[in-house]
Design a protein around this motif. Structure first.
Motif, short mmCIF file in Angstrom:
data_model
loop_
_atom_site.label_atom_id
_atom_site.label_comp_id
_atom_site.label_asym_id
_atom_site.label_seq_id
_atom_site.Cartn_x
_atom_site.Cartn_y
_atom_site.Cartn_z
N ASP A 122 80.05 -56.98 44.29
CA ASP A 122 80.31 -55.85 43.40
C ASP A 122 81.80 -55.57 43.22
O ASP A 122 82.19 -54.77 42.39
N GLU A 123 82.64 -56.24 44.02
CA GLU A 123 84.08 -56.07 43.79
C GLU A 123 84.65 -57.24 42.99
O GLU A 123 85.85 -57.27 42.71
N LEU A 124 83.78 -58.18 42.68
CA LEU A 124 84.25 -59.38 42.02
C LEU A 124 84.93 -59.10 40.67
O LEU A 124 86.03 -59.62 40.40
N PRO A 125 84.31 -58.30 39.82
CA PRO A 125 84.94 -58.06 38.52
C PRO A 125 86.34 -57.49 38.63
O PRO A 125 87.27 -57.99 38.00
N PRO A 177 83.73 -73.48 38.88
CA PRO A 177 83.38 -73.66 40.29
C PRO A 177 83.57 -72.39 41.11
O PRO A 177 82.73 -72.07 41.96
N ALA A 178 84.64 -71.65 40.84
CA ALA A 178 84.89 -70.43 41.60
C ALA A 178 83.75 -69.44 41.40
O ALA A 178 83.28 -68.81 42.36
N LEU A 179 83.30 -69.31 40.17
CA LEU A 179 82.20 -68.38 39.91
C LEU A 179 80.89 -68.92 40.48
O LEU A 179 80.08 -68.15 41.00
N ALA A 234 80.60 -68.10 44.03
CA ALA A 234 80.36 -66.69 44.33
C ALA A 234 78.99 -66.21 43.87
O ALA A 234 78.42 -65.30 44.46
N LEU A 235 78.46 -66.82 42.83
CA LEU A 235 77.24 -66.27 42.22
C LEU A 235 76.02 -67.18 42.35
O LEU A 235 74.91 -66.78 42.02
N GLY A 236 76.25 -68.40 42.77
CA GLY A 236 75.17 -69.37 42.70
C GLY A 236 75.24 -70.09 41.39
O GLY A 236 75.62 -69.50 40.37
N PRO A 237 74.88 -71.34 41.38
CA PRO A 237 75.10 -72.22 40.23
C PRO A 237 74.37 -71.81 38.95
O PRO A 237 74.96 -71.84 37.87
N ASP A 251 89.86 -66.93 46.73
CA ASP A 251 88.54 -67.40 47.16
C ASP A 251 87.51 -66.31 46.90
O ASP A 251 87.46 -65.30 47.58
N LEU A 252 86.70 -66.54 45.86
CA LEU A 252 85.79 -65.48 45.43
C LEU A 252 84.60 -65.30 46.36
O LEU A 252 83.92 -64.28 46.31
N THR A 253 84.35 -66.28 47.22
CA THR A 253 83.24 -66.11 48.16
C THR A 253 83.57 -65.06 49.21
O THR A 253 82.69 -64.52 49.87
#
Lengths: 193, 193
Positions: free
Chosen positions: B83-86, B133-135, B138-141, B76-78
């Motif tokens: 900044d830890e996402l990558p 969808p996962a991105l 986490a980032l906004g559409p 769950d990327l949210t």
DNA sequence: ACTGTAGGCCAACATGTGTTGACTTTCCAG
DNA sequence: CTGGAAAGTCAACACATGTTGGCCTACAGT
């Protein structure tokens, strides 16, 4: 097709058909990969008999091999300032591929190298002979040794998703958007810290 | 192999062989791609007759299709700070692949999708259903729509060069080095500026 | 014990492929 | 003109592959 009364030095008739075979083979290998490309299809495209292909190239593997002569035509990277290097690279490959991806030998090779050992080996050679040295010249040997692989991964990843898999999320981007998005990423890989 | 006197609810004998076929098929498709994988080889690996494969799956294309059920198991990327996402992404895929690349369905798919339309289409589906969808969450559409493709390109580029092409310049890197090198690059792609 | 059905095997068919060798045509040198 | 090599065609072989249908075997329900 065209008139050919002008006899350039060594203009045997076979040279033309040999070239026609090579052209047809590149096209087929590029769009269908090694396994699905048949000698018969290549011969048909070239307008000659399948046995001619054998006469000129011996067998399918050698025909394939003859197809894989690749020159990335990388520009002289020592001439570009380090901070423009990433965009130079991205732009260079985009330019190559945007023309006609179907007959760019590098994409031909990628498509086949994924399932064909011979092609994969050729890929290694090309990387070692062209990409690695160019980066080493621009960045210095130590840094390049550790980062060249990741740079290749990023550029080939672009080629893969855009031209082979044709992922919509990538094909819908304009070349400019890709350049703007990817160049900083490659810059980040190259940053020594 | 194992004792199976415990009869779990619907434990027909056929279920086991069907599973064995699927396992063998995944392995073959993964290492050889679609074209070079033969029904006979799959059947032999599974220890049964080729005609059994046909009985259970109808034909080769449907067997292949049954193989392509893929769950990227993205976390769950949210829940992760932006900044830890990558590094979360890079680590996730590395972890999956470092185990046994040969039976990771995503690599199976990549290998085949390069020459097989059916597989390529499935790749599009997976991207659209799981990665995008996962991105987006986490980032906004909007941002995600423009960047998800390039992120996919970078991650698939890693998979391609390290596990399919096995470029020495990439295989010699340790997982830690890759994470350290690639995470900032993906960060750069995600940076909105 | 009897029998029907699911699970499995065997042998074959149809087709497509790489490859080969014998035959024909083109064409240039003498 | 003419012979011989180069360029090309034709038909077939050998083999692998997807696929099919008939037959055998185990075994659960009666």
């Amino acid at each position: 097709m065209t008139r050919d009364t002008e006899t350039s030095t060594t203009d045997r008739r076979s040279d033309r058909t040999k070239a026609a075979i090579l052209r047809a083979a590149r096209e087929r290998f590029a769009t269908q990969g090694y396994e699905r490309t048949t000698i018969r299809a290549v011969a048909s495209d070239a307008g000659i008999d399948p046995s001619m292909v054998m006469r000129y190239f011996g067998n399918k593997a050698r025909l394939f091999d003859a197809t894989l002569t690749i020159d990335l035509r990388l520009p002289d990277l020592t001439a570009v300032p380090t901070d423009e290097l990433p965009q130079t690279l991205v732009r260079h490959f985009l330019k190559r591929w945007e023309g006609d991806p179907a007959d760019d030998a590098l994409l031909v090779l990628m498509r086949s190298a994924v399932t064909n050992e011979q092609a994969a080996a050729r890929m290694h050679e090309i990387f070692a002979a062209q990409v690695a040295p160019a980066l080493a010249a621009a960045l210095g040997p130590e840094l390049a040794a550790h980062r060249a692989g990741l740079v290749a991964a990023q550029l080939l990843g672009l080629g893969l998703t855009r031209y082979l898999l044709r992922l919509p999320a990538v094909t819908t981007l304009t070349p400019d958007e890709i350049e703007a998005g990817l160049a900083p990423a490659i810059q980040a890989v190259l940053d020594p810290n």
